[in-house]
Scaffold this active site. Structure first.
Site, PDB file in Angstrom:
ATOM      1  N   PRO A   2     -68.414   9.887   6.691  1.00 52.19           N
ATOM      2  CA  PRO A   2     -69.511   8.952   6.407  1.00 52.19           C
ATOM      3  C   PRO A   2     -70.639   9.625   5.640  1.00 52.19           C
ATOM      4  O   PRO A   2     -71.055  10.726   5.967  1.00 52.19           O
ATOM      5  CB  PRO A   2     -69.970   8.526   7.805  1.00 52.19           C
ATOM      6  CG  PRO A   2     -68.779   8.716   8.682  1.00 52.19           C
ATOM      7  CD  PRO A   2     -68.076   9.922   8.126  1.00 52.19           C
ATOM      8  N   GLU A   3     -71.106   8.946   4.579  1.00 53.88           N
ATOM      9  CA  GLU A   3     -72.206   9.448   3.767  1.00 53.88           C
ATOM     10  C   GLU A   3     -73.451   8.608   4.056  1.00 53.88           C
ATOM     11  O   GLU A   3     -73.461   7.802   4.995  1.00 53.88           O
ATOM     12  CB  GLU A   3     -71.801   9.405   2.288  1.00 53.88           C
ATOM     13  CG  GLU A   3     -70.548  10.234   1.998  1.00 53.88           C
ATOM     14  CD  GLU A   3     -70.105  10.157   0.545  1.00 53.88           C
ATOM     15  OE1 GLU A   3     -70.969  10.068  -0.353  1.00 53.88           O
ATOM     16  OE2 GLU A   3     -68.878  10.190   0.292  1.00 53.88           O
ATOM     17  N   LYS A  61     -76.890  12.984   6.829  1.00 51.47           N
ATOM     18  CA  LYS A  61     -75.743  12.304   7.434  1.00 51.47           C
ATOM     19  C   LYS A  61     -75.801  12.322   8.965  1.00 51.47           C
ATOM     20  O   LYS A  61     -74.830  11.944   9.631  1.00 51.47           O
ATOM     21  CB  LYS A  61     -74.443  12.963   6.960  1.00 51.47           C
ATOM     22  CG  LYS A  61     -74.246  12.940   5.447  1.00 51.47           C
ATOM     23  CD  LYS A  61     -72.983  13.681   5.056  1.00 51.47           C
ATOM     24  CE  LYS A  61     -72.823  13.785   3.549  1.00 51.47           C
ATOM     25  NZ  LYS A  61     -71.582  14.517   3.162  1.00 51.47           N
ATOM     26  N   ARG A 282     -62.243  19.669  -3.625  1.00 53.12           N
ATOM     27  CA  ARG A 282     -62.553  18.247  -3.450  1.00 53.12           C
ATOM     28  C   ARG A 282     -62.145  17.495  -4.704  1.00 53.12           C
ATOM     29  O   ARG A 282     -62.250  18.010  -5.813  1.00 53.12           O
ATOM     30  CB  ARG A 282     -64.058  18.029  -3.192  1.00 53.12           C
ATOM     31  CG  ARG A 282     -64.600  18.786  -1.989  1.00 53.12           C
ATOM     32  CD  ARG A 282     -63.951  18.346  -0.676  1.00 53.12           C
ATOM     33  NE  ARG A 282     -64.194  16.939  -0.376  1.00 53.12           N
ATOM     34  CZ  ARG A 282     -65.277  16.483   0.249  1.00 53.12           C
ATOM     35  NH1 ARG A 282     -66.234  17.331   0.625  1.00 53.12           N
ATOM     36  NH2 ARG A 282     -65.405  15.203   0.517  1.00 53.12           N
TER      37      ARG A 282
END
Length: 293
Positions: A2-3, A61, A282
């Site tokens: 989650p950002e 976050k 990433r």
């Protein structure tokens, strides 16, 4: 993971659903969540029972619960964690939702922490990978936590201006996508929204920060505000495990521009195709035509 938009969605929900309620009990089958709390889960439980939830807010976050008695709880949901509000029964070691519907979805069924609250409400952490983190701390010691001590400014705060952003970025060296995801530079931006922001700004994710012009930096700054505000409005992205406190998916996944759209035509209709590359292990998604190095 989650950002900012997903965490803000959870925070907004919790302030509507559990603010002013009192914690009456806590359960876990995974005490490692609490290894950063002084003396572990048992002390955490002893500390928070009887405390009222004054408010819930966000730093980067991290979700912060301000409690009565000058205590704070920090929750980082990590890769697959999300907080749910509802009612459950524990049956053979598994939490079964009393309410039918979204909370019975499999992704919402990996509950490893449960808070009982006043007025008959319950707050559970569903977390498939069990990587989340929960810390209780005295309010006076909060700013000394490693989790928040060096965190960068919040990009959606009204006082975060372009010159602040520019001065932070030009001090760093490296690919702009990697720098945007550095929580010590700007907080809350991760893999999904970095891709969306750079596409909107028409900046290649590998472009070095030292080669960005003032206009390009301004384009990125404006794209950050635009994309994050839109994602908060649409209650986040649920390409994987994220769900809101009712177990519902976010809607930003329906309007994604480039993230996880490898091989598709560019939404700008430029004739380009979305490509995916690796940057520091990433993925990065971008248009070969719109985003030139």
């Amino acid at each position: 993971m989650p950002e900012l938009p997903e965490v803000q969605t959870i925070v907004d929900d919790l302030n509507k659903k559990v603010k002013v309620l009192t914690i009456t009990d806590v359960w876990t089958d995974w005490p490692k969540y609490f290894k950063r709390s002084p003396r572990g889960f048992e002390n955490f439980k002893k500390t928070v029972i009887g405390k009222k939830i004054i408010k819930i807010w966000r730093i980067g976050k991290n979700i912060i619960f301000d409690l009565s008695g000058d205590k704070k709880i920090l929750v980082h949901q990590k890769m697959t964690g999300h907080l749910l509000v509802g009612k459950w029964n524990l049956e053979h070691g598994v939490w079964i939702s009393v309410q039918k519907g979204l909370l019975t979805e499999k992704v919402n069924g990996y509950i490893h922490v449960m808070f009982w609250l006043s007025r008959g409400k319950m707050l559970g952490l569903s977390d498939l990978r069990k990587f989340a983190k929960i810390i209780v701390v005295d309010a006076k010691d909060f700013n000394n936590l490693e989790d928040v001590k060096h965190i960068g400014p919040d990009p959606l705060k009204p006082d975060f201006k372009f010159n602040d952003f520019k001065n932070l970025i030009i001090k760093k060296r490296g690919p702009i996508k990697k720098i945007l995801m550095n929580q010590n530079v700007v907080s809350g931006i991760g893999n999904i929204y970095a891709d969306e922001i750079l596409f909107t700004a028409r900046i290649h994710p590998l472009k070095k920060t030292e080669k960005l012009s003032e206009k390009e930096l301004k384009n990125i700054f404006e794209a950050i505000k635009k994309i994050l505000k839109k994602a908060v409005l649409l209650r986040g992205t649920s390409t994987s495990d994220f769900r809101d406190t009712s177990g519902k998916k976010g809607r930003y996944g329906d309007v994604l521009l480039v993230y996880q759209r490898e091989g598709e035509k560019c939404p700008n209709k430029c004739g380009g195709v979305i490509k995916r590359i690796k940057i520091s292990d990433r993925s990065a998604h971008f248009c070969l035509v719109c985003q030139k190095v």
